[in-house]
Structures are given as structure tokens and as C-alpha cells.
Design a protein around this motif. Sequence first.
Motif, PDB file in Angstrom:
ATOM      1  N   SER A 166       0.854  -1.203   0.000  1.00  0.00           N
ATOM      2  CA  SER A 166       0.000   0.000   0.000  1.00  0.00           C
ATOM      3  C   SER A 166       0.876   1.234   0.000  1.00  0.00           C
ATOM      4  N   LEU A 191      -4.739   6.361  -2.000  1.00  0.00           N
ATOM      5  CA  LEU A 191      -4.217   5.076  -1.573  1.00  0.00           C
ATOM      6  C   LEU A 191      -4.019   4.193  -2.796  1.00  0.00           C
ATOM      7  N   GLN A 236      -2.732   0.430  -3.901  1.00  0.00           N
ATOM      8  CA  GLN A 236      -2.460  -0.923  -3.429  1.00  0.00           C
ATOM      9  C   GLN A 236      -2.070  -1.817  -4.614  1.00  0.00           C
TER      10      GLN A 236
END
Length: 536
Positions: free
Chosen positions: A29, A36, A38
Motif C-alpha cells: 500500500s 491510496l 495498493q
Amino acid sequence: MIRLVVFVILVVALGYGFSWLADRPGDLSLVWEGRLYQAKLIVAASGLIALIAGVMIAWWLVRTVWTSPHSVTRYFRARKRDRGYQSLSTGLIAAGAGNALLARKMAARSRGLIRADQEPLINLLEAQAALIEGRHDEARAKFEAMANDPETRELGLRGLYLEAKRLGANEAARQYAEKAADSAPYLPWAAQATLEYRSQAGRWDDAILLLEQQKAARVVEKQDAERLRGVLLTARAGDKLEGDPAGARDDAMHALKLIADFEPAAIIAAKALFRDDKLRKAASILEQAWKAGPHPEIGRTYVLARSGDSAVDRLKRAERLEALRPNNVESLLVVAQAALDAQDFAKARAKAEAAARMQPREAAFLLLADIEEAETGDQGRIRHWLAQALKAPRDPAWVADGFVSDKWLPVSPLTGRLDAFEWKAPFGQLEGPIEDGSAVSIDTALKTLPPVRETRPESPANDHRIIELERAATIAEAARPAPAAAPKPGLPATASKQPEPIAAQPEPKPFYGMPDDPGVRNMKAEPEPKTRLRLF
């Protein structure tokens, strides 16, 4: 090979790393500017590696474009240099094969492709081409240019040395060789030539110093260096023998330590010891040398060690040498010569015949001729032994390069080579008699030896007296006046003394005798006058 191993190790490491990540799954992450991101761990690792590879490829492309002008220039320069070296190699091969035209052509091409200051072999190729074509002045100029260059100095000096030897300029050749030897004593040709020149000039100290430098530089083997040093020490001892017997003794003894069985060193050492009245030590040296190898000069030096000895004492010394080396030709000849000097003809003849029987050669038959002359004086027998000596093989002598010397010399007078003389039979000797080609045999010579003729030589004093008496009688007869003629009857005594007219005088008879010869007399017309001289 190393690069291949590194590449294999890198590939294996990457494969192991990816397998390890695959067995341990996880998420990665990333929070960047409030967002964000990931991704799987394996995907993130693959993307990172791809990014690094892309950066490296981009850097290689930029660098290649940036350095392309220099790379292109370097490529053409290397190609030009390769062509020049190819031409230079072809030219040197042509020069070695004697193809002057191709060598000259390749030299010009090499000079056009390669700068001469960068590659000095171009000067060598041009010099070789000039030598093949006979332009020696141009070749010497090239060699001088190479001699002035520190990189090619040794090559230039060798070329100048060979040219000087070809022209017969020995002094110039010596200077070039010494210059090369001083700057580079490890050069075999320079060191050897300089050593020979110094030996020819009698500069033994300089020659020994140069030999030590060669030994330190490992130009010559240790064993060869020790022998050459022994030869040089012996030569120096020979020069010192008259003025410095002690120095000659030390040098000769040192030479014997280096060369144990060197006859010239032993003889010089013994003569130097004789001058110092050290007879026992000198005799010991000669005896050791005689045991190692009998040599006629060693035998003569040993027998004539003391000038005050009688012929019998010398014979005893010769017999001592024979006891040291029995059944040897040289031992028998030494004893035979000493016995001849002592007037022991039986022993001299027996030893000389034994030597001739063991090894029929010139010295044995000449010695038999001397014995015959001293004992019988028969010219027939003397000529018989001399004829056998002519047919017999020659005696061993000091031989170097076909030159035969009666004494040992350190340097060959023909080639200047150091330590060239060897004790052996000269070349081209006769192996047998001229008539039938068979070997000379002492038994055959003894069978054909003519018997001794008995002669009664008259006394020289009586012969001389008879000749003087004959000469005196002849002179007296020539000087005796002729008897006066009787006067004619009827004439006075004075009339008989008057000369007759010139026309009536008879013509003088011609004289055919020697200046002191009275001529041939008429024995019937004139009686022989009496004389008081008697011949018998």
C-alpha cells in the motif's frame, strides 16, 4: 567467461527472489497526495525491476548518441591502424624472404597508415629493404636514427655493429658493441663481442668484470662463466709470469680451482712456483695435472724443473712420471727423451719403440731417428725412421678454427673466439702410409730397418795435412826455374846470351790450367825435378 558466470549468477538470484516472493503473498500500500495505491507484492517488485531496466536502456541510448562522433572516428582510426600493421607485418616477412620490391612497397604503405614516431618498426623495415637493395648508406642512416631513440637503441646499435663488421671496420664494431654492452649487459651478442674484443686487446681485468656482469644478468650459465673466468685468469697469469710471479701464481691457482684439469694453468702455476724456489709444491701441481691427463708440456716442465740437475737426475724424474701413469704414450716418450739426453740409448730405444707400438705417430718415429743419429750416425737408418714419421699420423696440438699452434692461446687468432683452442690431432692428418694406405706398424718398420754400416772415418787431421802437403808440392814445382840451354859450339859465351830475332821466336802456347796450376808438362822432353817434399 567471467561475464557469463556473473550473468548466470544474476539470473539465478532473480529467479530465486521471485519464487521466494511467490511463496509469501502480500499487498503493498502506498499513500501519495491523499490517495491510496495498493498492489500485490510480486507485481510491485516486477514493476520496480522493469523500471530500473528501462532507465538503464535509456541511459545507454543517450550515451551512444552522445559519443557516436568519437566512436565513429575511433573506428576508422583503428581500421586504419590495423591496415598499417598488416602492411608492416607483410613487409617484414617480405624483407626476411629477400623480396626487396614488396618490402619497399609495404614500408611506404605502412608509413602512410601509421606514424613512424608511433611505430619504430617502420624504420627497421625500411633499413632492411635498403640492405637488400644494396643501399647501405641509407640503411646506416636508419640504424643511426634508431640508435638515437631510447626505445630502439639496442636494435640500432646491433644494425650498426653488423654493418661495421661487414665493412671490416673492427674498431667501429668494437665501439658499438661496448656501447651496447655498457647500457644493456644482458644482450648476448654485445656482451660476447665485447668480451672477445677485450680479450684480443689483452684487457683481462675489463674482460673479467664484463664476465661478472654477464653472470649476474644470467646471460651465460654458471658453469660456462666459471670456465671462461678460468681461461681469462690463466691468460692474465701468463702475462704476469715474467714481471709478477706472485700474481701469476695466484691467478693460475685460482684458475685451477675453477678448471681442475686445465693444463696451461697448471704449467704457469708451476713455473711461477719454480721462480719462488717452491719446487715441492710446483711438482705436486704438475703431478696432479699429469694424473688427470698426461701432456707433453707438463712432462717437459716437470723434467726440467731444476736447471742444475744432471741428465741422470732428469731421467729419474721422467721415470717418476711414468710410474704415475704407466702404459701411456706420453709417459714413454718423456722417458725416452730423458734417456736419450742421458746417453742411455738402450732404454731410449726400448721406450720409443714401446710408444710407437702403442700409438704409432710422428713424435715416436722422430725420436727414434734422433736416437739413431746419436748412437750410430747411420744416415740410412735415420732416413728410414724419418720416412716412417712422414707416413704416421700427426701428434696432437693446440687447434682452433683450423689453426694449429705450438702453444696454448686464450683467443683464436682467426675468429677472435675466446677459449677456442683444443688439444687434439690437427685436421687433415694422414691416417696411414702413402703407398698402400695401411696403418704404420713399428714391427714392419723394424723388419725393414737397414743394418748398421761399418765405416772407418779417416782422421780429419791427417786429411788436412795431406791436402796441405799436396798444395805445397804443386807450388814448389811451379816456382822452380827452367834449366839454361847449353851454348852452341864455335860461338862465344856472350853470343849465346843474345836473343834471337823476333821473327824467329816461336808463338807462346795457350795456357789452360787453373791460376795456381803449372799446366801439363812433357815428361819425355823434360825430366821430373827432384823435390825435398814428400807426400807419404
